[in-house]
Enzyme design. Structure first.
Site, PDB file in Angstrom:
ATOM      1  N   SER A 112       1.043  -1.204  -0.005  1.00  0.00           N
ATOM      2  CA  SER A 112       0.149   0.069   0.157  1.00  0.00           C
ATOM      3  C   SER A 112       0.841   1.290  -0.077  1.00  0.00           C
ATOM      4  O   SER A 112       1.422   1.454  -1.024  1.00  0.00           O
ATOM      5  CB  SER A 112      -0.769   0.059   1.293  1.00  0.00           C
ATOM      6  OG  SER A 112      -1.612   0.922   1.036  1.00  0.00           O
ATOM      7  N   ASP A 127      10.724   5.003  -9.838  1.00  0.00           N
ATOM      8  CA  ASP A 127      10.515   5.352 -11.240  1.00  0.00           C
ATOM      9  C   ASP A 127      10.947   6.741 -11.531  1.00  0.00           C
ATOM     10  O   ASP A 127      11.220   7.016 -12.648  1.00  0.00           O
ATOM     11  CB  ASP A 127       8.976   5.502 -11.170  1.00  0.00           C
ATOM     12  CG  ASP A 127       8.341   4.097 -11.508  1.00  0.00           C
ATOM     13  OD1 ASP A 127       8.851   3.134 -11.027  1.00  0.00           O
ATOM     14  OD2 ASP A 127       7.132   4.348 -11.887  1.00  0.00           O
ATOM     15  N   LYS A 163      -0.512  -3.974  -3.592  1.00  0.00           N
ATOM     16  CA  LYS A 163      -1.753  -3.597  -3.667  1.00  0.00           C
ATOM     17  C   LYS A 163      -1.884  -2.126  -4.154  1.00  0.00           C
ATOM     18  O   LYS A 163      -1.078  -1.348  -3.755  1.00  0.00           O
ATOM     19  CB  LYS A 163      -2.001  -3.549  -2.024  1.00  0.00           C
ATOM     20  CG  LYS A 163      -3.471  -2.711  -1.875  1.00  0.00           C
ATOM     21  CD  LYS A 163      -3.577  -2.393  -0.326  1.00  0.00           C
ATOM     22  CE  LYS A 163      -5.017  -1.906  -0.305  1.00  0.00           C
ATOM     23  NZ  LYS A 163      -4.986  -0.576  -0.796  1.00  0.00           N
TER      24      LYS A 163
END
Length: 524
Positions: free
Chosen positions: A297, A308, A322
C-alpha cells in the site's frame, strides 16, 4: 513435510492481518458522503427479506448480525480490500489511522489469569506514573483484576483526564503498590527507531502510515541531519500502509520539485496527480528503501515513486502488490465501509496491484506460491509480465502487475528453521517468555543501564535452552547447536524492548540483518 504445509499458517496469518489494514484512508465521509442513495427493486428485496426474518422467523434473531454478514458478503465480491468496519471496531481503526488513543499506555498479555505488563509506551500516562515492564496489575480502583472471572482490561480505558488507582505487584516485592494513573492521550508511534548506524548513515524504521506519520518522519529526518547524516535507510519492511498523504509526504522528502509521486484514476478514468514540492530535506543525499513481501500500500507508493524517478536504491524482496485506494464512508450508525474508489499508478504508469479475480482466498495464498516457486530465495524466480514493462527516465526497466521488484535483491533466510527464527524475531514471539524471565531469574537486569546491557549482556546458555523448550510448545523443531547466535539475538532483543524501548530492540536485530549488511556493502 511439504513447504506449503509448513508455511501456510505463517504466511496466511500475515496476509489476513494485512488484508484488514491495507487500505488508504483518503478522508472520512459523512453519512452518505454526498452520494445519491437511489432505490431500486433489488435493494428493496434485501430490505424486505431482513424485515421478514425480523418479524416472522421462529426464533429470536439478531438482525444487526445478519446485516453485518450481508454487508461483508457484498464487499467480498468486489475486491480483497473493500471492507466493512463494524461499530465495535470503528474506535480502534480510527485510533490506528489517527496515530493515538485514550488509555493508560501499556502493552500487556494475560498470563495465568493475571494482566502482565510487557512494556509501557513512550509518552503515555503509565510511563509518567512509574509503571514498568514486568509489573502485574492486580487491582483497579480496589477491584480485583486477577482470577478466571475477574480479568477485565476494559477498566484500563476511560475518559481522557480520568484517574484509575492500579494495584501493582512488582517482581521481587511482596507488597502491592498503589499507583494512580491519569488516563490520557497515548501516541501510536509510526516511527519505531531513529538512530545513526555509523558517522554518515542514518536509519529510520516506519511501521505504518498514519495521520501523525508526516510530523514524526520530519522530526526523525531533522534529528539525523543534526547528527551528520549524509545517507539514510528507510525501513518499510512489514509496513502494511495506511494514509496515502503520509506516503506522498515521505516521498517528497527525497524528490525534487515538480517530480510526479503518484497518480490515481477513478471509475470515470479521471486522473489526480500528486507532485513533489521544494520542501524535501533529503533531496541531495543517498537514500535506501528496505521492502519485503509484507510491505504494502503506502509503502509501495514511496518505493515506486523513488524507483520510477531514479532516486535512491530499493533493497529487499518483491513487495505485497496492492494498488487500490480506499475511501472510508460512514453508514450513519457508527459503522463504515472502506470502499475501493480508485487505482493508483507509479510515475511511469505502473499499476502494482496483483490479480484478485480468483477470489480472496487465492489472493492471500499467493504468499505460498512465492515460497514454493523459490522467489524468496532467488530473484530469477520472480515472474514478470513483459506487457507491463516500463522504462524509467534513467533507463531502468521496471514492471507492474504485482508489487515493487527491488533494485537490489536480498533473499530470505536459508531454510525452514532460520526463516522461523527470523519470523520469531520480528513478531515478538519471545515476549511472554522474556517477561516471565524478567520477573524471576532476570530481575537483576533491571539494574543495568541501557548502554551496559547493549554492550556487555550475553544471554546465558540455560536461558536459551529454556527458550527452545518454550518454542517447542508451538511445534517448532529448533535446537541450540547451529542456531545459538540467532536464538540469543531473539531473546536479547525482546529483553531490550521490555527493559528500555522498541528502538533498543531494533538496534539489536539490525546488528546482523541481511538487508542492513547489503546497504553497508553498497556503501564501501
Amino acid at each position: 513435510m511439504k513447504k506449503s504445509q509448513v508455511y501456510y499458517p505463517l504466511f496466511l496469518g500475515i496476509a489476513v492481518a494485512l488484508g484488514i489494514g491495507l487500505g488508504y484512508l483518503l478522508h472520512n465521509g459523512g453519512t452518505s458522503d454526498g452520494l445519491l442513495m437511489a432505490s431500486n427493486a433489488k435493494k428493496r428485496k434485501l430490505n424486505k427479506l431482513i424485515d421478514i426474518i425480523d418479524q416472522r422467523y421462529v426464533d429470536e434473531v439478531n438482525t444487526d448480525s445478519i446485516v453485518d454478514v450481508t454487508v461483508n458478503g457484498i464487499l467480498a465480491n468486489l475486491d480483497p480490500h473493500s471492507v466493512y468496519i463494524s461499530n465495535d471496531e470503528m474506535e480502534e481503526v480510527a485510533d490506528q489511522m489517527r496515530g493515538d488513543f485514550v488509555g493508560i499506555g501499556i502493552r500487556f498479555f494475560v498470563n495465568q489469569d493475571t494482566i502482565s505488563v510487557l512494556n509501557v509506551l513512550d509518552g503515555g500516562p503509565s510511563k509518567r506514573a512509574g509503571i514498568r515492564g514486568g509489573d502485574k496489575l492486580l487491582f483497579a480502583d480496589g477491584k480485583p483484576l486477577y482470577g478466571v472471572d475477574a480479568v477485565n482490561t476494559d477498566v484500563l480505558k476511560g475518559e481522557e483526564g480520568s484517574k484509575v488507582m492500579l494495584g501493582v505487584l512488582r517482581a521481587g516485592d511482596s507488597n502491592v503498590l498503589n499507583i494512580p494513573v491519569v488516563r490520557g492521550n497515548v501516541p501510536i508511534n509510526s516511527i519505531e527507531a531513529t538512530y545513526m548506524i555509523n558517522d554518515q548513515l542514518g536509519y529510520i524504521k516506519v511501521n505504518r502510515f498514519a495521520e501523525s506519520t508526516e510530523k514524526e518522519f520530519d522530526a526523525a529526518i531533522d534529528e539525523l541531519l543534526d547528527k551528520g547524516a549524509q545517507e539514510l535507510i528507510v525501513d518499510l519492511r512489514d509496513n502494511p500502509g495506511g494514509v496515502l498523504n503520509a506516503a506522498i509526504s515521505m516521498a517528497d522528502e527525497f524528490l525534487p520539485r515538480k517530480k510526479l509521486i503518484v497518480f490515481q484514476r477513478d471509475r470515470n478514468n479521471d486522473r489526480k496527480d500528486s507532485y513533489a514540492t521544494s520542501e524535501g530535506d533529503f533531496e541531495d543525499k543517498k537514500v535506501y528503501i528496505l521492502i519485503n513481501e509484507n510491505s504494502a500500500s503506502a509503502s509501495e507508493v514511496v518505493a515506486g515513486a523513488l524507483q520510477d524517478n531514479d532516486v535512491g536504491t530499493i533493497i529487499g524482496r518483491r513487495s505485497f502488490g496492492k494498488g487500490l485506494v480506499q475511501q472510508e464512508i460512514k453508514l450513519g450508525d457508527g459503522s463504515a465501509v472502506r470502499l475501493t474508489v480508485s487505482r493508483y499508478y507509479t510515475p511511469t504508469g505502473r499499476s502494482i496491484q496483483r490479480p484478485y479475480e480468483d477470489g480472496n482466498e487465492n489472493y492471500y495464498k499467493e504468499y505460498i506460491d512465492r515460497y514454493n516457486n523459490g522467489e524468496l530465495e532467488d530473484a530469477s524466480n520472480i515472474e514478470v509480465n513483459d506487457s507491463l514493462k516500463r522504462i524509467t527516465p534513467g533507463g531502468k526497466v521496471v514492471y507492474g502487475g504485482g508489487g515493487i521488484i527491488p533494485d537490489v535483491f536480498v533473499p530470505s533466510a536459508d531454510g525452514y528453521i532460520l526463516q522461523t527464527l527470523e519470523y520469531f524475531a520480528r513478531t515478538g514471539f519471545a515476549d511472554q517468555f522474556t517477561n516471565r524471565y524478567l520477573q524471576n531469574d532476570g530481575m537483576k537486569l533491571r539494574n543495568m543501564s541501557q548502554e551496559d546491557f547493549m554492550e556487555t549482556y550475553s544471554v546465558p546458555e540455560l536461558v536459551m535452552e529454556d527458550f527452545i523448550q518454550y518454542a517447542q510448545l508451538y511445534n517448532t523443531s529448533i535446537s541450540l547447536p547451529g542456531y545459538r547466535d540467532e536464538i540469543s539475538t531473539i531473546i536479547k532483543s525482546s529483553l531490550a524492548e521490555q527493559l528500555f524501548n522498541t528502538e533498543a530492540k531494533i538496534k539489536i536485530l539490525n546488528e546482523h540483518d541481511r538487508m542492513i549488511q547489503k546497504v553497508l556493502e553498497l556503501n564501501k
